[in-house]
Design an enzyme around this catalytic site. Structure first.
Site, PDB file in Angstrom:
ATOM      1  CB  SER A  96      -0.815  -0.149   1.271  1.00  0.00           C
ATOM      2  OG  SER A  96      -1.578   1.182   1.432  1.00  0.00           O
ATOM      3  CE  LYS A 130      -3.097  -2.420  -0.140  1.00  0.00           C
ATOM      4  NZ  LYS A 130      -3.889  -2.213  -1.563  1.00  0.00           N
ATOM      5  CG  HIS A 179      -4.567  -0.756   3.861  1.00  0.00           C
ATOM      6  ND1 HIS A 179      -4.858  -0.501   2.572  1.00  0.00           N
ATOM      7  CD2 HIS A 179      -4.026   0.143   4.514  1.00  0.00           C
ATOM      8  CE1 HIS A 179      -4.474   0.939   2.768  1.00  0.00           C
ATOM      9  NE2 HIS A 179      -3.843   1.319   3.660  1.00  0.00           N
ATOM     10  CG  ASN A 180      -7.150  -1.625  -0.510  1.00  0.00           C
ATOM     11  OD1 ASN A 180      -6.101  -1.420   0.266  1.00  0.00           O
ATOM     12  ND2 ASN A 180      -7.070  -1.664  -1.907  1.00  0.00           N
ATOM     13  CD  GLU A 186      -7.420   2.912  -0.025  1.00  0.00           C
ATOM     14  OE1 GLU A 186      -6.442   2.643   0.283  1.00  0.00           O
ATOM     15  OE2 GLU A 186      -7.850   3.172  -0.990  1.00  0.00           O
TER      16      GLU A 186
HETATM   17  C1  6PG Z   1      -3.171   1.559  -1.602  1.00  0.00           C
HETATM   18  C2  6PG Z   1      -4.396   1.742  -2.398  1.00  0.00           C
HETATM   19  C3  6PG Z   1      -4.425   1.274  -3.855  1.00  0.00           C
HETATM   20  C4  6PG Z   1      -5.482   1.884  -4.391  1.00  0.00           C
HETATM   21  C5  6PG Z   1      -6.871   1.231  -4.138  1.00  0.00           C
HETATM   22  C6  6PG Z   1      -7.814   2.020  -5.076  1.00  0.00           C
HETATM   23  O1  6PG Z   1      -3.167   1.048  -0.615  1.00  0.00           O
HETATM   24  O2  6PG Z   1      -2.082   1.876  -2.285  1.00  0.00           O
HETATM   25  O3  6PG Z   1      -5.355   1.050  -1.807  1.00  0.00           O
HETATM   26  O4  6PG Z   1      -4.472  -0.162  -3.512  1.00  0.00           O
HETATM   27  O5  6PG Z   1      -5.462   3.016  -4.442  1.00  0.00           O
HETATM   28  O6  6PG Z   1      -6.985  -0.075  -4.740  1.00  0.00           O
HETATM   29  O7  6PG Z   1      -9.081   1.300  -4.732  1.00  0.00           O
HETATM   30  P1  6PG Z   1     -10.260   2.053  -5.505  1.00  0.00           P
HETATM   31  O8  6PG Z   1     -10.283   2.050  -6.927  1.00  0.00           O
HETATM   32  O9  6PG Z   1     -11.237   0.440  -5.200  1.00  0.00           O
HETATM   33  O10 6PG Z   1     -10.706   3.173  -4.953  1.00  0.00           O
END
Ligand code: 6PG
Length: 475
Positions: free
Chosen positions: A128, A182, A185-186, A189
């Site tokens: 990430s 991960k 984590h997303n 996010e």
């Molecule tokens: C990270 C982000 C990366 C990406 C996401 C965006 O941790 O660096 O999470 O993996 O920005 O996959 O996800 P979406 O397009 O679903 O918002």
């Protein structure tokens, strides 16, 4: 000199990881399906370290020291399987294939099991931090066998972000554990971004605070306990003015949020585990609702709102900050709780302190809060829920009055705040002495003889609803 690691797939993330490795002193063999990207990498960044360009996968493999380490950075799904299929015949026992993309953890589990049978290590690694993180130090979540980490770990730790000298990388657990963490984590996010969006909407549509002014508010919030990368960049985005129209940038962007899938994956996995990640789920659905382009205009003209005019309290901005903070805490608590459920299901020994610790820097959800979360899980007596750690019980408790005011205000003003409100419902649901689930059980027993348990006796019971309504124990 033989290369210490090979990277195949040189789009931005792969190229940046390769550069990060080279900048950290490793000799990196690089390969891409079309040669042009390899050439571009060498031409533009060859001076940053030792690269060995490879025309073919065979050349890449031949240039590596043994046991070989080959990092794949291609689109998740079929392309990963395709590269694995091409690589496997070229490798020897104990070689390591590393998938650093956003692969689904079930794919990683399947691939790890299949390659283990061939004597190869397959390591699914969550990375990430976006493009910049990949180059300058991401947060890294490696799964796979512990043995593979002995060979791979030092490299990954070296190229990861660091906090107080500690790497934001540690072995997560076997097979798909790294990609699972991960994924969560997303999911967090998504929730983090949604609560920011809800705060923005309440401040704009409720209190009439324009984006430029909000930019300053978010910058101020970033100095306190909300301090995080996402709050920091919110201040930047809200302060940005569109060069073409002179309008706030947020006003010229179509209000339909995209998603590549990891948030939805988190929710699906949570449903399978029976884990209540309401904040993450509402965030995914909020993005989906924003993209209902055909229905939204119809709803705007058709569905009555009956909004209430309110005099907002002087404390409104601070109230919103506290509601954001409390809802954010709930999302983290839910995400971590889901990790506990997954660990049980998949036999992973997930160390929540280590996971929170490696999210402290490098990744998208990096936040000062993660330092306190790390502390909460360190030691022999980790809380059953993040909110039960004394520091967080106190912090969320202090935010409750403001949180309730904000949720009530949002409902009266007709401003959707799905994560603020569902997080408060989760908080109250956990606290509630008696839940209406008892009635649900009664209904289930009546229409489907699904049985129930009693508060005053052991065992399972069924009432003869269509008979004389006597109760009988079920074996
Ligand atoms: C990270 C982000 C990366 C990406 C996401 C965006 O941790 O660096 O999470 O993996 O920005 O996959 O996800 P979406 O397009 O679903 O918002």
């Amino acid at each position: 000199m033989a290369a210490q690691i090979g990277v195949t797939g040189l789009a931005v993330m792969g190229a940046n990881l390769a550069r990060n490795l080279a900048r950290n002193g490793y000799t990196v063999a690089v390969h891409n399906r079309s040669r042009a990207r390899t050439d571009a990498l060498i031409a533009e960044h060859g001076h940053e370290g030792d690269f060995v360009p490879a025309e073919t996968l065979q050349e890449l493999v031949d240039s590596l020291e043994k046991p070989r380490r080959v990092l794949i950075m291609v689109k998740a799904g079929k392309p990963v399987d395709a590269v694995i299929d091409d690589l496997v015949p070229l490798l020897d026992a104990d070689d390591i294939i590393i998938d650093a993309g956003n692969s689904h953890y079930t794919d990683t589990r399947r691939r790890e099991a299949a390659l283990a049978e061939k004597g190869l290590h397959f390591v699914g690694v969550g990375v990430s931090g976006g493009e910049e993180g990949a180059l300058k130090g991401p947060s890294i979540m490696p799964g796979g066998s512990k043995k593979s980490y002995e060979s791979l770990g030092p490299m990954l730790e070296k190229i990861s972000a660091h906090v107080d000298g500690e790497p934001c990388c540690s072995w997560i657990g076997t097979d798909g554990a790294g990609h699972f963490v991960k994924m969560v984590h997303n999911g967090i996010e998504y929730a983090d971004m949604q609560v920011i969006g809800e705060a923005f909407d309440l401040l704009r549509s409720g209190a009439g605070i324009e984006p430029a002014e909000q930019s300053k508010i978010f910058a101020e919030w970033n100095k306190g306990d909300l301090s995080s990368f996402l709050i920091e960049i919110t201040a930047e985005v809200l302060g940005h003015v569109d060069a073409k129209t002179g309008k706030p940038f947020v006003d010229v962007v179509v209000d339909a949020a995209g998603m590549k899938g990891t948030g939805g994956w988190t929710v699906i996995a949570a449903l399978e585990l029976g884990s209540p990640v309401t904040g993450i789920a509402e965030s995914v659905f909020a993005r989906a609702l924003s993209s209902q382009a055909a229905q939204r205009p119809v709803a705007q003209s058709l569905l009555p709102g009956h909004e209430v005019k309110l005099d907002l309290p002087d404390t409104f901005v601070e109230d919103v900050r506290q509601a954001l903070y409390a809802s954010k805490l709930v999302s983290y608590a839910q995400g971590l709780d889901m990790l506990v459920a997954a660990a049980k299901e998949y036999g992973w020994e997930l160390d929540l302190a280590a996971i929170a610790s490696l999210w402290r820097a490098g990744c998208i959800i990096r936040a000062s809060l993660l330092r306190d979360i790390t502390e909460a899980y360190r030691g022999d007596n980790p809380p059953a829920n993040l909110l039960f750690a004394p520091a967080f019980t106190e912090a969320i408790g202090a935010a409750v009055p403001a949180w309730r005011r904000v949720v009530a205000t949002a409902a009266q003003l007709g401003i959707p705040a799905p994560v603020f409100s569902s997080s408060l419902a989760y908080y109250d649901g956990l606290r509630r002495e008696r839940l209406p689930a008892a009635l649900t059980q009664g209904l289930r027993d009546l229409f489907g003889a699904h049985t129930y348990q009693r508060v005053d006796a052991d065992g399972v019971f069924h009432t003869l609803w269509s008979g004389d309504k006597t109760e009988r124990p079920e074996s």
